[in-house]
Design a protein around this motif. Structure first.
Motif, mmCIF file in Angstrom:
data_model
loop_
_atom_site.group_PDB
_atom_site.id
_atom_site.type_symbol
_atom_site.label_atom_id
_atom_site.label_comp_id
_atom_site.label_asym_id
_atom_site.label_seq_id
_atom_site.Cartn_x
_atom_site.Cartn_y
_atom_site.Cartn_z
ATOM 1 N N GLU A 225 76.555 33.474 40.550
ATOM 2 C CA GLU A 225 77.222 32.954 39.358
ATOM 3 C C GLU A 225 77.930 31.634 39.636
ATOM 4 O O GLU A 225 78.417 30.978 38.711
ATOM 5 C CB GLU A 225 78.232 33.979 38.825
ATOM 6 N N ASP B 60 84.654 48.622 46.322
ATOM 7 C CA ASP B 60 84.318 47.394 47.051
ATOM 8 C C ASP B 60 84.505 47.545 48.558
ATOM 9 O O ASP B 60 83.697 47.044 49.351
ATOM 10 C CB ASP B 60 85.171 46.227 46.533
ATOM 11 N N ASN C 231 91.301 50.995 38.570
ATOM 12 C CA ASN C 231 90.327 50.786 39.643
ATOM 13 C C ASN C 231 90.992 50.592 41.001
ATOM 14 O O ASN C 231 90.322 50.272 41.983
ATOM 15 C CB ASN C 231 89.420 49.595 39.337
ATOM 16 N N VAL D 157 84.155 35.870 39.857
ATOM 17 C CA VAL D 157 82.746 36.186 39.611
ATOM 18 C C VAL D 157 82.435 37.526 40.267
ATOM 19 O O VAL D 157 83.086 37.936 41.234
ATOM 20 C CB VAL D 157 81.810 35.098 40.164
ATOM 21 N N GLU D 158 81.416 38.195 39.740
ATOM 22 C CA GLU D 158 80.981 39.441 40.355
ATOM 23 C C GLU D 158 80.115 39.162 41.571
ATOM 24 O O GLU D 158 80.251 39.800 42.603
ATOM 25 C CB GLU D 158 80.222 40.292 39.331
ATOM 26 N N GLU D 159 79.182 38.195 41.437
ATOM 27 C CA GLU D 159 78.278 37.893 42.536
ATOM 28 C C GLU D 159 78.209 36.379 42.757
ATOM 29 O O GLU D 159 78.507 35.583 41.870
ATOM 30 C CB GLU D 159 76.872 38.447 42.264
ATOM 31 N N HIS E 293 92.959 44.843 43.324
ATOM 32 C CA HIS E 293 92.664 45.655 42.152
ATOM 33 C C HIS E 293 93.898 45.792 41.250
ATOM 34 O O HIS E 293 94.520 46.861 41.161
ATOM 35 C CB HIS E 293 92.133 47.035 42.573
ATOM 36 N N ARG F 188 85.196 36.012 44.641
ATOM 37 C CA ARG F 188 84.208 37.074 44.427
ATOM 38 C C ARG F 188 84.930 38.396 44.191
ATOM 39 O O ARG F 188 85.664 38.860 45.033
ATOM 40 C CB ARG F 188 83.267 37.208 45.628
ATOM 41 N N ARG F 189 84.685 38.975 43.034
ATOM 42 C CA ARG F 189 85.316 40.222 42.580
ATOM 43 C C ARG F 189 86.831 39.992 42.406
ATOM 44 O O ARG F 189 87.363 38.908 42.585
ATOM 45 C CB ARG F 189 85.033 41.379 43.542
ATOM 46 N N GLN F 190 87.539 41.049 42.060
ATOM 47 C CA GLN F 190 88.988 40.941 41.907
ATOM 48 C C GLN F 190 89.622 40.758 43.286
ATOM 49 O O GLN F 190 89.324 41.515 44.215
ATOM 50 C CB GLN F 190 89.550 42.198 41.243
#
Length: 329
Positions: free
Chosen positions: A70, A138, A234, A65-67, A49, A44-46
């Motif tokens: 998915e 995040d 980011n 995935v972002e969420e 960063h 989930r997410r990176q």
């Protein structure tokens, strides 16, 4: 003395980042072939960063995935492993993963987890919490999500004026781990003027790696005419390093942030005799080596280093992963 490069130490991976990357790497190395055709692991997410790290893990089979919605549902009783990134998640994300029956491997940095625990403890004790962090980051999203009705996020000293607390309110300050020490000092001072009774956390929430890298960059700036920070846009700690370098140079030269050597502009180094180089806590040293090689091609042939605090911190792999491996780490 010829044109030279001055490397900052420490730089690059901190213990929390190393643990998070090792977590995904270990799953990829030990995962068997799934009969349902799903990938070996979702993240989930990176995971950290840095786009190079993410791209390398994705090339080996990790799916980012972002969420959680998915992630497809596994057939039967099979579970899909999902890794939570080093930045941490809110309880709502944890609950959603449980509801979906995902096999959670939590790679949250232990120092970030400490701030989550502090939020819960202070809320139990009846405090309102002022949290200095970057809106939408995040880490900040996860911490505020522990008790959104009691955690009041601010970014800068100017935000203090919009806060409204009575002297009878129990008030405590917490901070995002990756912020600049200098940046938070101004905001903390403004808070203490407006709310003299505000309590500081038992120890600084700015992590050891952030503080050490900032101190090393300040030292490098004493010997350099400009500074290059390797890190993604980011990455909060990488951006802060660039700002710290710019302030330390005090107009004597520029401070630049690059993802890799390809983003460097030779014009930055016109008339420069010494270039300082450091990197954020989520940056592989191979990217720093690429920057050094590019600078050598531009005539900066000597390489020196300045030594800051020696780091010996190490975090064990997440408990869920150690259990899966059937061993202690």
């Amino acid at each position: 003395m010829g044109k030279r490069i001055v490397l900052a130490n420490p730089r690059g991976f901190c213990a929390g980042v190393d643990r998070a990357i090792q977590t995904v790497d270990t799953i990829l190395r030990t995962a068997g072939t799934r009969t349902d055709g799903l990938p070996p692991v979702y993240v989930r997410r990176q995971i950290v960063h840095n786009r190079h790290v993410v791209d390398q893990l994705a090339a080996r089979g990790a799916v980012f995935v972002e969420e959680l919605d998915e992630i497809p549902q596994a057939a039967g009783s099979a579970q899909v492993p999902v890794v939570f990134s080093a930045h941490g998640v809110s309880p709502s994300v944890q609950r959603e993963a449980d509801r979906r029956g995902l096999a959670i491997v939590d790679a949250t940095c232990p120092l970030v987890s400490k701030v989550h625990r502090e939020v819960l403890r202070f809320v139990r004790e009846g405090y309102e919490i002022v949290y200095i962090g970057h809106r939408g980051h995040d880490e900040a999203v996860g911490v505020v999500g522990e008790a959104p009705e009691h955690v009041h996020l601010i970014e800068h000293a100017d935000d203090v004026e919009r806060l409204d607390f009575a002297p009878t309110d129990k008030l405590v300050l917490l901070t995002q781990t990756t912020l600049s020490v200098d940046e938070t000092a101004d905001t903390i001072a403004a808070l203490q003027v407006r709310f003299p009774w505000i309590e500081l956390p038992p120890s600084s929430d700015i992590c050891y790696a952030t503080s050490n890298r900032q101190a090393a960059v300040k030292l490098v700036a004493e010997y350099a005419d400009c500074v290059v920070i390797v890190g993604s846009a980011n990455s909060s700690n990488s951006v802060r390093l660039m700002e710290v370098a710019r302030e330390a140079l005090a107009g004597r030269g520029g401070a630049y942030r690059v993802d890799d050597a390809d983003e460097m502009d030779p014009a930055w180094f016109d008339g420069v005799e010494a270039v300082g180089v450091s990197s954020g806590a989520s940056v592989p040293d191979e990217l720093v080596s690429g920057v050094v090689a590019r600078l050598r091609n531009l005539g900066f042939l000597e390489v020196d280093s300045v030594e800051g605090v020696e780091e010996k911190m190490h975090f064990v792999l997440p408990a869920a992963l150690r259990k899966r491996q059937g061993r202690s780490v």
